[in-house]
Design a protein around this motif. Sequence first.
Motif, PDB file in Angstrom:
ATOM      1  N   LYS A   2       0.828  -1.202   0.000  1.00 46.26           N
ATOM      2  CA  LYS A   2       0.000   0.000   0.000  1.00 46.26           C
ATOM      3  C   LYS A   2       0.871   1.265   0.000  1.00 46.26           C
ATOM      4  N   LYS A   5       2.164   1.851  -3.492  1.00 43.47           N
ATOM      5  CA  LYS A   5       1.099   2.426  -4.320  1.00 43.47           C
ATOM      6  C   LYS A   5       0.971   3.923  -4.053  1.00 43.47           C
ATOM      7  N   LYS A   6       1.024   4.267  -2.780  1.00 48.27           N
ATOM      8  CA  LYS A   6       0.876   5.657  -2.367  1.00 48.27           C
ATOM      9  C   LYS A   6       2.013   6.513  -2.926  1.00 48.27           C
ATOM     10  N   TRP A  36     -13.725  12.224  -4.828  1.00 43.72           N
ATOM     11  CA  TRP A  36     -12.442  11.585  -5.103  1.00 43.72           C
ATOM     12  C   TRP A  36     -11.274  12.407  -4.581  1.00 43.72           C
ATOM     13  N   THR A  49      -8.448   7.582  -0.485  1.00 45.76           N
ATOM     14  CA  THR A  49      -7.607   6.384  -0.517  1.00 45.76           C
ATOM     15  C   THR A  49      -8.011   5.424  -1.643  1.00 45.76           C
ATOM     16  N   ASN A  50      -9.272   5.424  -2.033  1.00 50.71           N
ATOM     17  CA  ASN A  50      -9.736   4.539  -3.111  1.00 50.71           C
ATOM     18  C   ASN A  50      -9.115   4.883  -4.460  1.00 50.71           C
ATOM     19  N   LEU A  52      -6.115   5.132  -5.123  1.00 47.26           N
ATOM     20  CA  LEU A  52      -4.933   4.272  -5.300  1.00 47.26           C
ATOM     21  C   LEU A  52      -5.278   2.969  -6.013  1.00 47.26           C
ATOM     22  N   ASP A  53      -6.537   2.540  -5.939  1.00 44.95           N
ATOM     23  CA  ASP A  53      -6.955   1.271  -6.540  1.00 44.95           C
ATOM     24  C   ASP A  53      -7.517   1.431  -7.956  1.00 44.95           C
ATOM     25  N   LEU A  54      -7.581   2.657  -8.449  1.00 41.47           N
ATOM     26  CA  LEU A  54      -8.091   2.898  -9.800  1.00 41.47           C
ATOM     27  C   LEU A  54      -6.989   2.694 -10.829  1.00 41.47           C
ATOM     28  N   ASN A  55      -7.396   2.496 -12.084  1.00 40.59           N
ATOM     29  CA  ASN A  55      -6.390   2.355 -13.132  1.00 40.59           C
ATOM     30  C   ASN A  55      -5.743   3.721 -13.404  1.00 40.59           C
ATOM     31  N   GLN A  59      -6.908   7.666 -12.582  1.00 39.03           N
ATOM     32  CA  GLN A  59      -6.113   8.482 -11.664  1.00 39.03           C
ATOM     33  C   GLN A  59      -5.714   9.797 -12.337  1.00 39.03           C
ATOM     34  N   TRP A 104     -19.633   2.084  -5.222  1.00 44.42           N
ATOM     35  CA  TRP A 104     -18.988   2.052  -3.906  1.00 44.42           C
ATOM     36  C   TRP A 104     -19.915   2.598  -2.819  1.00 44.42           C
TER      37      TRP A 104
END
Length: 115
Positions: A2, A5-6, A36, A49-50, A52-55, A59, A104
């Motif tokens: 994580k 990713k950050k 967002w 924080t979500n 970080l999980d997007l393509n 982003q 979500w």
Amino acid sequence: MKQNKKEQFKGRVRDWAEKLEIEIHIIAIRPMKRKWASCSTSGILTFDTNVLDLNPELQDYIVVHELLHFKIPNHGKLWKCLMRAHLGDYEKQEDELKEIFTAWKMAAAQVSNEA
């Protein structure tokens, strides 16, 4: 994982800020319930924080959207022209993000109703 990713995401934000010639002071990543991301006139960018999980394409939409607000505080014609200049057909990403966000929110509401 994580943390990696950050840091990668923050690097992406800094790259876009440099490209758009926008000075940012702080990049924060924390849970946000209603959006967002947000930006402040003092150069602070906050991302959910979500994100970080997007393509990467989604982003980029969020990052460019917020960075442009440092120069243009609304979603008028100039803002839309700049979005298109940097991202092309950005409306596609915008629509996809709306769908994801709605899904979500619905999932979160279902979890809280079950609790």
